[in-house]
Write an enzyme that holds these catalytic residues in place. Structure first.
Site, PDB file in Angstrom:
ATOM      1  CG  HIS A  70      -1.504  -9.383  -2.300  1.00 19.11           C
ATOM      2  ND1 HIS A  70      -0.804  -8.811  -3.550  1.00 19.11           N
ATOM      3  CD2 HIS A  70      -0.954  -8.711  -1.310  1.00 19.11           C
ATOM      4  CE1 HIS A  70       0.269  -8.208  -3.211  1.00 19.11           C
ATOM      5  NE2 HIS A  70       0.253  -7.956  -1.793  1.00 19.11           N
ATOM      6  CG  HIS A 112       2.558 -11.442  -2.753  1.00 18.47           C
ATOM      7  ND1 HIS A 112       1.597 -11.407  -1.798  1.00 18.47           N
ATOM      8  CD2 HIS A 112       3.785 -11.134  -2.160  1.00 18.47           C
ATOM      9  CE1 HIS A 112       2.131 -10.568  -0.811  1.00 18.47           C
ATOM     10  NE2 HIS A 112       3.381 -10.297  -1.126  1.00 18.47           N
ATOM     11  N   GLY A 159       8.760  -6.554  -6.532  1.00 21.70           N
ATOM     12  CA  GLY A 159       7.601  -5.511  -7.110  1.00 21.70           C
ATOM     13  C   GLY A 159       7.741  -4.141  -6.837  1.00 21.70           C
ATOM     14  CD  GLN A 211      11.753  -5.020   0.081  1.00 18.16           C
ATOM     15  OE1 GLN A 211      11.576  -5.225   1.351  1.00 18.16           O
ATOM     16  NE2 GLN A 211      10.920  -5.788  -0.945  1.00 18.16           N
ATOM     17  CB  SER A 234       0.601  -8.718   3.336  1.00 19.55           C
ATOM     18  OG  SER A 234       1.082  -9.252   2.075  1.00 19.55           O
TER      19      SER A 234
HETATM   20  P1  AMP Z   1       6.088  -8.720   0.719  1.00 22.28           P
HETATM   21  O1  AMP Z   1       5.370 -10.271   1.060  1.00 22.28           O
HETATM   22  O2  AMP Z   1       4.970  -7.590   1.115  1.00 22.28           O
HETATM   23  O3  AMP Z   1       7.254  -8.710   1.342  1.00 22.28           O
HETATM   24  O4  AMP Z   1       6.210  -8.757  -0.857  1.00 22.28           O
HETATM   25  C1  AMP Z   1       7.253  -9.625  -1.680  1.00 22.28           C
HETATM   26  C2  AMP Z   1       7.128  -9.161  -3.028  1.00 22.28           C
HETATM   27  O5  AMP Z   1       6.091  -8.924  -3.687  1.00 22.28           O
HETATM   28  C3  AMP Z   1       7.917  -7.939  -2.905  1.00 22.28           C
HETATM   29  O6  AMP Z   1       8.935  -7.993  -3.980  1.00 22.28           O
HETATM   30  C4  AMP Z   1       7.041  -6.866  -3.203  1.00 22.28           C
HETATM   31  O7  AMP Z   1       7.558  -5.891  -3.944  1.00 22.28           O
HETATM   32  C5  AMP Z   1       5.947  -7.531  -4.156  1.00 22.28           C
HETATM   33  N1  AMP Z   1       4.709  -6.857  -4.130  1.00 22.28           N
HETATM   34  C6  AMP Z   1       4.028  -6.500  -2.917  1.00 22.28           C
HETATM   35  N2  AMP Z   1       2.774  -6.075  -3.195  1.00 22.28           N
HETATM   36  C7  AMP Z   1       2.637  -5.788  -4.517  1.00 22.28           C
HETATM   37  C8  AMP Z   1       1.965  -5.220  -5.613  1.00 22.28           C
HETATM   38  N3  AMP Z   1       0.917  -4.967  -5.261  1.00 22.28           N
HETATM   39  N4  AMP Z   1       2.382  -5.294  -6.973  1.00 22.28           N
HETATM   40  C9  AMP Z   1       3.384  -5.865  -7.198  1.00 22.28           C
HETATM   41  N5  AMP Z   1       4.229  -6.375  -6.531  1.00 22.28           N
HETATM   42  C10 AMP Z   1       4.181  -6.735  -5.163  1.00 22.28           C
END
Ligand code: AMP
Length: 284
Positions: free
Chosen positions: A34, A37, A149, A155, A190
């Site tokens: 989204h 990312h 993020g 995390q 996601s």
């Molecule tokens: P994920 O695919 O959920 O493991 O996230 C991958 C990276 O994207 C991680 O570093 C998350 O913290 C970051 N991330 C996920 N959602 C957001 C958001 N809404 N805003 C900024 N970064 C995000």
């Protein structure tokens, strides 16, 4: 954008690029991409000559098999979004490619206090799984800059600790990007794809609740703030794992406010079987 499925091929390519060009920026993800990312990818593109994004739904970090099975996969759309954002490299490995020795592997990471609270407490083993995959991905990509993020506040701290434990502190710079939100305040995630219409309407209540804590910080004690927030979410139909207030630098949970400390409010709650998390800095 070049897509690699094999670790050795990605490593060869990056080694070659490194001699020619500058820094590598790395954006690790689990896909179903989204704008949150994509913002990390855009940020990396500004600072680095090569941006590598990985998509890997890491089985080792799911403490519930059903959550892993239901995790959204939208790989065609993801490739399109990454290409449109100007990402240079996509690493899309299989489970066997990442975990030659199996996902349960021998490695254990001493995360101490960080693993006993919040996500660590409610998702046993989750951060061990995060460290297992991140350790392998960092060894593969060897980035100068790592983009994470703020949405996953704890995390970020766990990965910073991992980088330190791996002795990569001076080698990898961590860039934490603010949380991107939908117009109604819901943190992009996601997992939002799994919300039905009714749940999607309720979901912004988490952010509203965190904002209410921020608003009332000066005139209500922290225990009451947390109790009110939990009640509000419960009344809306959420099953709350936690609403906590912590020191923003150490994540030490607190019920006292000394006025000087920077604080962060963090929440995790279910709408039916979809678990959402969010956080807000209270006094930036
Ligand atoms: P994920 O695919 O959920 O493991 O996230 C991958 C990276 O994207 C991680 O570093 C998350 O913290 C970051 N991330 C996920 N959602 C957001 C958001 N809404 N805003 C900024 N970064 C995000």
């Amino acid at each position: 954008m070049i897509l690699f499925k094999k670790k050795a091929e990605l490593q060869n390519y990056l080694a070659l690029q490194k001699t020619k060009e500058g820094a590598i920026g790395f954006v690790p993800t689990m896909g179903a991409l989204h704008q949150g990312h994509i913002a990390l990818v855009e940020s990396s593109r500004k600072d680095n000559s090569i941006t590598v994004c990985s998509i890997f739904v890491n089985p080792a970090q799911f403490n519930e098999a059903k959550d892993f099975e239901n995790y959204p996969v939208t790989i065609g759309d993801d490739i399109y979004k990454l290409e449109s954002a100007g990402c240079d490299v996509l690493y899309l490995p299989s489970v066997a490619e990442v975990y030659h020795g199996g996902t349960t592997g021998e490695d254990h990471y001493d995360l101490g206090y960080l693993e006993t609270i919040l996500e660590g407490k409610f998702r046993p083993g989750h951060f061990q799984g995060v460290c297992k995959v991140m350790s392998r991905l960092l060894d593969t990509v060897k980035p100068e800059n790592l983009y994470l993020g703020q949405k996953d506040y704890q995390q970020c701290m766990v990965i910073a600790k991992l980088v330190e434990m791996k002795g990569m502190n001076g080698l990898i710079n961590i860039v934490i990007h603010p949380t991107l939100r939908d117009p109604d305040g819901l943190a992009m995630s996601s997992r939002n794809l799994r919300l039905n219409i009714e749940e999607r309407e309720k979901a912004p209540a988490i952010y509203q609740t965190l904002n209410k804590i921020k608003e009332d910080l000066g005139n209500t004690d922290l225990k009451t703030l947390k109790k009110n927030a939990e009640r509000k979410l419960h009344d809306k139909g959420f099953r709350v794992d936690y609403i906590e207030i912590a020191d923003a630098a150490t994540l030490q949970l607190t019920n006292e406010r000394n006025g000087k400390q920077k604080l962060v409010a963090l929440a995790a709650a279910f709408l039916n079987d979809v678990r959402l998390i969010d956080n807000l800095l209270l006094n930036e």
